[in-house]
Design a protein around this motif. Sequence first.
Motif, PDB file in Angstrom:
ATOM      1  N   VAL A   1       0.864  -1.193   0.000  1.00 21.90           N
ATOM      2  CA  VAL A   1       0.000   0.000   0.000  1.00 21.90           C
ATOM      3  C   VAL A   1       0.897   1.238   0.000  1.00 21.90           C
ATOM      4  CG1 VAL A   1      -1.753   1.305   1.269  1.00 21.90           C
ATOM      5  CG2 VAL A   1      -1.842  -1.183   1.282  1.00 21.90           C
TER       6      VAL A   1
ATOM      7  N   GLY B   1       0.591   5.362   0.060  1.00 24.90           N
ATOM      8  CA  GLY B   1      -0.403   6.411   0.327  1.00 24.90           C
ATOM      9  C   GLY B   1      -0.282   7.629  -0.576  1.00 24.90           C
TER      10      GLY B   1
ATOM     11  N   LEU C   1       3.673   2.121   2.796  1.00 27.18           N
ATOM     12  CA  LEU C   1       4.205   3.479   2.939  1.00 27.18           C
ATOM     13  C   LEU C   1       2.994   4.305   3.331  1.00 27.18           C
ATOM     14  CD1 LEU C   1       6.481   3.696  -0.264  1.00 27.18           C
ATOM     15  CD2 LEU C   1       7.059   2.841   2.021  1.00 27.18           C
ATOM     16  N   GLY C   2       2.698   4.337   4.623  1.00 34.10           N
ATOM     17  CA  GLY C   2       1.413   4.849   5.082  1.00 34.10           C
ATOM     18  C   GLY C   2       1.528   5.996   6.060  1.00 34.10           C
ATOM     19  N   GLY C   3       0.367   6.408   6.549  1.00 33.26           N
ATOM     20  CA  GLY C   3       0.313   7.454   7.571  1.00 33.26           C
ATOM     21  C   GLY C   3       0.213   6.809   8.949  1.00 33.26           C
TER      22      GLY C   3
ATOM     23  N   ARG D   1       1.418  13.313   4.896  1.00 33.81           N
ATOM     24  CA  ARG D   1       1.356  12.396   6.037  1.00 33.81           C
ATOM     25  C   ARG D   1       1.999  11.044   5.753  1.00 33.81           C
ATOM     26  NH1 ARG D   1      -2.969  12.917   3.094  1.00 33.81           N
ATOM     27  NH2 ARG D   1      -4.267  11.142   2.536  1.00 33.81           N
ATOM     28  N   HIS D   2       2.563  10.897   4.558  1.00 37.43           N
ATOM     29  CA  HIS D   2       3.206   9.639   4.185  1.00 37.43           C
ATOM     30  C   HIS D   2       4.702   9.875   3.954  1.00 37.43           C
ATOM     31  CE1 HIS D   2      -1.093   9.255   2.737  1.00 37.43           C
ATOM     32  NE2 HIS D   2      -0.980   8.278   3.614  1.00 37.43           N
TER      33      HIS D   2
END
Length: 229
Positions: free
Chosen positions: A107, A109, A126-128, A136-137
Amino acid sequence: MQQISNTFTTQKTDKQLRLSFLQPLLTDFQIIFDRDPAARNWFEVLCCYPGFHAMVLHRLAHWLHCHGVAFVPRLISHLGRFLTGIEIHPGAQIGQGVFIDHGMGVVIGETAIVGDYALIYQGVTLGGTGKETGKRHPTLGKNVVVGAGAKVLGNIQIGDRVRIGAGSIILRDVPSDCTAVGVPGRNICHKGVRGCPLEHAKLPDIEASIIRSLLERIEKLEQQLKVKS
Ligand SMILES: CC(C)(COP(=O)(O)OP(=O)(O)OC[C@H]1O[C@@H](n2cnc3c(N)ncnc32)[C@H](O)[C@@H]1OP(=O)(O)O)[C@@H](O)C(=O)NCCC(=O)NCCS
Ligand SMILES: CC(=O)OC[C@H](N)C(=O)O
């Protein structure tokens, strides 16, 4: 949404947008032969590499997204997810020669930035963190390797040539040329020449080195006790 694109997306000219869609695809294709010892020939790579299919679809979706097309980019991203198991938000900025190997469960972002020649394995996020808004990523530098199942969370900076160990959870910046491993991730920065990014077995084993130094200390103390008695 408008506010987000104003704060982190640099304005691109029409020519840059055309190149940003077409030119990197060739590099995405060629890099697979360097990155995957299992890649046999161009026909196999064209037909059987979900990471490459995801990049083709993402480049199209991102191009439409940058041209202000509504809904269709998200739909392409969604169809790509069905086809490849890889979910990349159309807003994510992905450099050229990026290879997602195997791919299932990846995933990436909306505000993530991935530098050229990154190598990403299955299950990577690669997320928040869920605590930030806007950008935010994470931002990944060039030639970064992210091991299977690793989670890189938040608006953090991952430097060039960084290697992230499989299963790690990275919540803080990692300087260039360092390795980050563990939950939460710890940075290990050695000076000097680094090995090939595909030498995964050479990632540092922090627990093993702690146990080794404790054993050495116990041995020393036992010798001191023997001398005294
Ligand atoms: C757990 C979470 C919600 C943060 O919660 P929080 O209570 O605000 O925690 P903080 O950020 O203040 O961190 C507290 C400690 O927990 C650690 N920590 C935070 N998240 C962690 C995680 N996922 N795994 C392990 N340790 C974690 C931090 O390093 C910190 O340790 P320290 O005090 O030794 O520095 C967040 O980090 C997280 O994991 N969110 C989920 C994100 C996600 O799944 N995103 C995917 C989107 S696709
Ligand atoms: C990938 C990710 O971080 O997802 C969480 C949320 N949808 C967001 O965009 O922040």
